[in-house]
Design an enzyme around this catalytic site. Structure first.
Site, short mmCIF file in Angstrom:
data_model
loop_
_atom_site.label_atom_id
_atom_site.label_comp_id
_atom_site.label_asym_id
_atom_site.label_seq_id
_atom_site.Cartn_x
_atom_site.Cartn_y
_atom_site.Cartn_z
N GLN A 138 0.84 -1.20 0.00
CA GLN A 138 0.00 0.00 0.00
C GLN A 138 0.87 1.25 0.00
O GLN A 138 1.74 1.40 0.85
CB GLN A 138 -0.91 0.00 1.23
CG GLN A 138 -1.87 1.18 1.31
CD GLN A 138 -2.65 1.17 2.62
OE1 GLN A 138 -2.09 0.92 3.69
NE2 GLN A 138 -3.94 1.42 2.55
N GLY A 139 0.61 2.17 -0.93
CA GLY A 139 1.33 3.42 -1.02
C GLY A 139 0.45 4.60 -0.69
O GLY A 139 0.00 5.32 -1.60
N SER A 141 0.76 6.51 2.96
CA SER A 141 1.48 7.43 3.84
C SER A 141 2.71 8.00 3.16
O SER A 141 3.37 7.32 2.36
CB SER A 141 1.90 6.71 5.12
OG SER A 141 0.78 6.25 5.84
N SER A 173 4.47 -1.73 4.02
CA SER A 173 4.60 -3.12 4.48
C SER A 173 4.74 -4.04 3.28
O SER A 173 3.99 -3.93 2.30
CB SER A 173 3.38 -3.52 5.30
OG SER A 173 3.24 -2.70 6.43
N GLU A 256 -9.99 -1.97 5.11
CA GLU A 256 -8.84 -2.12 6.01
C GLU A 256 -9.25 -2.09 7.46
O GLU A 256 -8.70 -2.82 8.30
CB GLU A 256 -7.83 -1.01 5.72
CG GLU A 256 -6.58 -1.07 6.58
CD GLU A 256 -5.56 0.00 6.22
OE1 GLU A 256 -4.59 0.14 6.98
OE2 GLU A 256 -5.74 0.69 5.21
#
Length: 407
Positions: A138-139, A141, A173, A256
């Site tokens: 996941q991109g 933050s 992550s 999520e």
């Protein structure tokens, strides 16, 4: 993991037979101890050997039919009722088998693609998510923006049939293991905040994308910082339309945070529960006696048991409209906050039972349970930050459930 699971005594004969089938398979195929430390969740997968072990396990569970059971057959699922996946999830948790490592794909990206993706996207991505052949990251933050997702500065400008991406993301992550990333980037450089953001499904082997591992306080890795330098991706990687990124990102967060259903199933982490803490209290000493004989310890354990049971019952309660009609969003919107903070406090209490032994780390022969507890305590903070910190989750409950003003 879904907790919306019927108790075994409530099973129909058909579901009872299915539960027995799941248990028999799990007991027969539970993997042996690999001989190295396994991570607690996808956020701690820091080595190739850990990932290989967990990928092999996920593929085995999927091939047996106990992962993605409610997802459509056309894309690699089984097309069965959700309750069967719920039963499989519950038995995996009860028997404490390894988690399924492709968490972002199984729990976030996959449900999103099934909900709003094109037919081509479903055919391209879903089967690889289930099999763990394609790991996702996941991109969202960014290094300079903390939890302010709307302040996204990573840019993606259209250049013919491609988008060119420049910027950086952090706390990615599985970033150094992933094949694809769900990416939020700004396609309108003149826009501010929510407008002008777009959502992409990005191949991580694109030239110009670099991942740098980040070492955590526990000594483990699992996170990376991701850099984009003139990375060219096909325009077909855009999900939805330009400018819809914020809406799609918010939908992703509902998956999520567990506010929306549709996840593939399986375990997302190796859960350490209140039952494990009770067992710990029976083994460790307090003033020369088992800690569980101390009235204060027993009182605290009872509080944790009540809270844990209450969280499970709340999930069942939300299925009954008459019980949630006044505030129908209260339970799903508070799930992430309640569960993550409960786990953090539970791990802190477990450490308090151990006295000076709580300082003994993984690898210390005298560490209770091999150093599980301090490691679990430090790792518990990840869930209180990822997916929106507890402070933001509290604001969401205050504003959207209680109707309090933003100021």
């Amino acid at each position: 993991m879904s907790t919306d699971t019927p108790a075994p005594e409530a099973d129909t004969p058909e579901l009872a037979a299915f539960r027995r089938e799941v248990v028999a398979w799990l007991e027969a195929h539970r993997p042996a101890d690999p001989g190295f430390l396994l991570p607690e969740s996808f956020m701690e997968v820091g080595s190739d050997e850990q990932l290989a072990f967990l990928r092999a396990w996920q593929k085995q569970v999927w091939q047996a039919g106990y992962l993605g059971r409610a997802w459509p057959e056309a894309y690699g699922g089984r097309g069965r009722p959700q309750v069967e996946q719920d039963i499989a999830n519950a038995e995996m948790a009860r028997l404490k088998v390894p988690f399924c490592t492709n968490t972002i794909g199984l729990f976030w990206a996959g449900p999103l693609i099934l909900a709003i993706g094109t037919e081509a996207q479903k055919q391209r991505y879903i089967r690889g998510i289930l099999s763990a052949d394609d790991i996702w990251c996941q991109g969202f933050s960014e290094p300079d923006n903390g939890s302010d997702l709307a302040a996204c500065t990573t840019r993606a400008h259209r250049d013919g049939d491609h988008y060119v991406i420049n910027g950086a993301k952090i706390w990615t992550s599985l970033g150094n293991h992933a094949r694809y990333m769900i990416l939020l980037a700004r396609t309108d450089p003149q826009s501010k905040r929510y407008a002008g953001l777009s959502y992409f499904l990005v191949p991580m082997d694109t030239p110009g994308i670099e991942t740098v591992p980040i070492k955590k306080l526990t000594g483990e890795y699992g996170f990376t910082q991701t850099f984009f330098t003139d990375a060219r991706i096909p325009a077909s990687c855009l999900m939805g339309r330009e400018g819809e990124g914020w809406k799609i990102a918010m939908m992703t967060l509902t998956f999520e945070r567990g506010a929306s259903g549709g996840q593939a199933g399986g375990l997302s982490r190796m859960a350490v529960t209140v039952d494990d803490v009770i067992a710990l209290a029976q083994r460790v000493k307090r003033d020369g006696r088992p800690a569980i004989e101390d009235p204060w310890v027993r009182d605290q354990l009872a509080r944790f048991v009540i809270e844990s049971r209450g969280d499970r019952l709340s999930t069942e309660r939300q299925r009954i409209p008459a019980l949630v009609s006044e505030r129908p969003d209260a339970i799903p919107l508070s799930n992430k906050l309640r569960l993550s903070e409960h786990h953090r406090r539970l791990m802190q209490f477990a450490l308090s039972l151990q006295g000076s032994h709580a300082a003994r780390w993984v690898g210390d022969a005298a560490a209770p349970d091999g150093g599980l507890w301090p490691r679990s305590y430090f790792n518990a903070f990840a869930a209180t930050i990822g997916g929106g910190p507890s402070q933001i989750q509290s604001n969401i409950v205050a504003e959207r459930v209680l109707g309090l003003p933003k100021d």
